[in-house]
Scaffold this motif. Structure first.
Motif, PDB file in Angstrom:
ATOM      1  N   GLY A  53       6.147   1.147  -6.857  1.00 38.28           N
ATOM      2  CA  GLY A  53       6.131   2.030  -8.012  1.00 38.28           C
ATOM      3  C   GLY A  53       4.904   2.913  -7.994  1.00 38.28           C
ATOM      4  N   ALA A  54       4.836   3.801  -8.960  1.00 35.01           N
ATOM      5  CA  ALA A  54       3.705   4.722  -9.050  1.00 35.01           C
ATOM      6  C   ALA A  54       3.275   4.851 -10.496  1.00 35.01           C
ATOM      7  CB  ALA A  54       4.073   6.094  -8.490  1.00 35.01           C
ATOM      8  N   CYS A  55       1.973   5.076 -10.670  1.00 30.01           N
ATOM      9  CA  CYS A  55       1.399   5.237 -11.997  1.00 30.01           C
ATOM     10  C   CYS A  55       0.237   6.204 -11.904  1.00 30.01           C
ATOM     11  CB  CYS A  55       0.937   3.883 -12.538  1.00 30.01           C
ATOM     12  SG  CYS A  55       0.160   3.966 -14.163  1.00 30.01           S
ATOM     13  N   ILE A  56       0.340   7.342 -12.601  1.00 29.96           N
ATOM     14  CA  ILE A  56      -0.702   8.362 -12.544  1.00 29.96           C
ATOM     15  C   ILE A  56      -2.041   7.814 -13.033  1.00 29.96           C
ATOM     16  CG2 ILE A  56      -1.435  10.571 -13.551  1.00 29.96           C
ATOM     17  CD1 ILE A  56       0.578  10.821 -11.293  1.00 29.96           C
ATOM     18  N   GLY A  57      -1.993   6.793 -13.889  1.00 27.32           N
ATOM     19  CA  GLY A  57      -3.228   6.206 -14.398  1.00 27.32           C
ATOM     20  C   GLY A  57      -4.055   5.486 -13.356  1.00 27.32           C
ATOM     21  N   GLY A  58      -3.459   5.222 -12.181  1.00 27.60           N
ATOM     22  CA  GLY A  58      -4.223   4.638 -11.093  1.00 27.60           C
ATOM     23  C   GLY A  58      -4.150   3.126 -11.050  1.00 27.60           C
ATOM     24  N   GLY A  59      -4.948   2.565 -10.131  1.00 23.07           N
ATOM     25  CA  GLY A  59      -5.051   1.124  -9.996  1.00 23.07           C
ATOM     26  C   GLY A  59      -4.401   0.539  -8.768  1.00 23.07           C
ATOM     27  N   ALA A  60      -3.812   1.369  -7.888  1.00 27.48           N
ATOM     28  CA  ALA A  60      -3.098   0.844  -6.718  1.00 27.48           C
ATOM     29  C   ALA A  60      -4.038   0.401  -5.607  1.00 27.48           C
ATOM     30  CB  ALA A  60      -2.111   1.884  -6.189  1.00 27.48           C
ATOM     31  N   PHE A  61      -5.241   0.953  -5.564  1.00 26.71           N
ATOM     32  CA  PHE A  61      -6.183   0.562  -4.517  1.00 26.71           C
ATOM     33  C   PHE A  61      -6.962  -0.658  -4.990  1.00 26.71           C
ATOM     34  CE2 PHE A  61      -6.437   5.329  -3.215  1.00 26.71           C
ATOM     35  CZ  PHE A  61      -5.147   5.252  -2.703  1.00 26.71           C
ATOM     36  N   ALA A  62      -6.244  -1.746  -5.156  1.00 21.93           N
ATOM     37  CA  ALA A  62      -6.805  -2.974  -5.708  1.00 21.93           C
ATOM     38  C   ALA A  62      -5.913  -4.133  -5.297  1.00 21.93           C
ATOM     39  CB  ALA A  62      -6.892  -2.888  -7.236  1.00 21.93           C
ATOM     40  N   GLU A  63      -6.355  -5.340  -5.605  1.00 19.32           N
ATOM     41  CA  GLU A  63      -5.565  -6.517  -5.251  1.00 19.32           C
ATOM     42  C   GLU A  63      -4.383  -6.725  -6.199  1.00 19.32           C
ATOM     43  OE1 GLU A  63      -8.590  -9.465  -2.988  1.00 19.32           O
ATOM     44  OE2 GLU A  63      -9.006  -9.206  -5.120  1.00 19.32           O
ATOM     45  N   TYR A  64      -4.511  -6.226  -7.439  1.00 24.04           N
ATOM     46  CA  TYR A  64      -3.423  -6.318  -8.416  1.00 24.04           C
ATOM     47  C   TYR A  64      -3.349  -5.007  -9.189  1.00 24.04           C
ATOM     48  CZ  TYR A  64      -3.435 -11.380  -7.645  1.00 24.04           C
ATOM     49  OH  TYR A  64      -3.355 -12.633  -7.081  1.00 24.04           O
ATOM     50  N   MET A  65      -2.130  -4.645  -9.619  1.00 26.36           N
ATOM     51  CA  MET A  65      -1.978  -3.478 -10.475  1.00 26.36           C
ATOM     52  C   MET A  65      -0.800  -3.685 -11.417  1.00 26.36           C
ATOM     53  SD  MET A  65      -0.137  -0.383  -8.259  1.00 26.36           S
ATOM     54  CE  MET A  65      -0.396   0.808  -9.580  1.00 26.36           C
ATOM     55  N   VAL A  66      -0.833  -2.990 -12.539  1.00 27.46           N
ATOM     56  CA  VAL A  66       0.254  -3.020 -13.515  1.00 27.46           C
ATOM     57  C   VAL A  66       1.088  -1.759 -13.364  1.00 27.46           C
ATOM     58  CG1 VAL A  66       0.765  -2.783 -15.978  1.00 27.46           C
ATOM     59  CG2 VAL A  66      -0.842  -4.528 -15.208  1.00 27.46           C
ATOM     60  N   LEU A  67       2.420  -1.916 -13.428  1.00 26.40           N
ATOM     61  CA  LEU A  67       3.337  -0.796 -13.318  1.00 26.40           C
ATOM     62  C   LEU A  67       4.390  -0.885 -14.422  1.00 26.40           C
ATOM     63  CD1 LEU A  67       4.013  -0.831  -9.468  1.00 26.40           C
ATOM     64  CD2 LEU A  67       2.961   1.054 -10.724  1.00 26.40           C
TER      65      LEU A  67
END
Length: 302
Positions: free
Chosen positions: A88-102
């Protein structure tokens, strides 16, 4: 958790690896994933330079495209379960991490038999390429299409799709990438370093019936006057922003996604191995992308 944090709006050089970022919690309608790969997109560079409208303000966790395993689902999520592999994708960011919310509504399952990182592009690059060609560009057999940045993730998908639809493909890429796009089926390959991509597109587009679809800012900003549209470039000029397409025309976006999965089933599109970087090398990945020194999709592996 480990994550890449953008510390300023001066560019990728101010992307820092931190080890104490809190693991986010999914809210209603959201899922938490353990990220196995983060897709690197030009939007990440734009956000790092403060040129993406409405982008996050530093310090923020970078990366907008992530793929991985669902670990927790938020309230109201009924069609995904822990253990599912999604992208998935989220403009708010957070993908360059070990966990992210989508947002659960914005993810798709990784196709069976694909490694997670091979699905990067399913929700960003491939839908953009298909939307530009089909509902907006109205591509048809026998037509000719010029594809800029043809060796990138979006460009490669566009070349494959355009050939499938029966078009003659002219692919623009730097000379060291010409063999890559030829191997994808491009009929003609030209040097991408010849000047403004926007001006070149306007100059070669067929008058009255030709379409120019602008789907990115990699070539820099450009402008055209109403006088030029009336007296010099009588073409259809169309802007594409996938986020706005989803919001303003969800039915069209749904048709794009349906068509895309049909192309996957037909073997036109398939798993592609991205060039991978360790999370600690995020600065280099974004800098290489900004310098047009890359081929195909890039991924950061947490």
């Amino acid at each position: 958790m480990r994550a890449l944090q953008q510390m300023s709006l001066h560019g990728p050089q101010d992307l820092s690896l931190i080890s104490d970022a809190p693991v986010p919690s999914p809210g209603p309608g959201e899922v938490l994933i353990r990220v196995t790969a983060g897709g690197v997109n030009f939007v990440d560079v734009q956000q790092a330079r403060g040129t993406f409208p409405g982008g996050p303000q530093p310090p923020y966790l970078a990366g907008m495209e992530g793929v991985g395993e669902v670990t927790t689902v938020g309230e109201g999520v009924t069609d995904l379960e822990p253990g599912a592999h999604v992208i998935g994708a989220c403009i708010g960011g957070g993908a360059f991490a070990e966990y992210m919310v989508l947002p659960a509504a914005a993810v798709v399952r990784v196709p069976a038999g694909w490694a997670d990182e091979q699905a990067l592009g399913l929700v960003v690059s491939w839908p953009a390429a298909l939307a530009a060609l089909k509902p907006l560009g109205r591509i048809a057999a026998g037509q000719t299409v010029l594809i800029h940045a043809a060796a990138g993730g979006t460009g490669q998908a566009a070349v494959k799709m355009a050939k499938h639809y029966g078009a003659t493909v002219i692919a623009a890429a730097s000379p060291d990438k010409h063999e890559v796009v030829r191997a994808l089926g491009a009929d003609h390959v030209i040097d991408a370093r010849g000047g403004s991509t926007f001006e070149a597109s306007l100059a070669v587009t067929k008058r009255v019936t030709g379409r120019v679809v602008v789907y990115g800012m990699v070539g820099g900003d450009a402008a055209i006057t109403n006088w030029e549209l009336v007296y010099k470039h009588q073409v259809h000029l169309i802007g594409l922003n996938v986020g706005i397409l989803i919001q303003a025309a969800p039915q069209i976006f749904g048709e794009v996604m349906g068509e895309m999965f049909g192309l996957i089933a037909a073997g036109v599109l398939g798993p592609v191995q991205p060039t991978t970087f360790a999370l600690a090398d995020g600065q280099k990945a974004l800098a290489d992308l900004e310098a047009r020194a890359t081929v195909g999709k890039l991924a950061l592996l947490p």
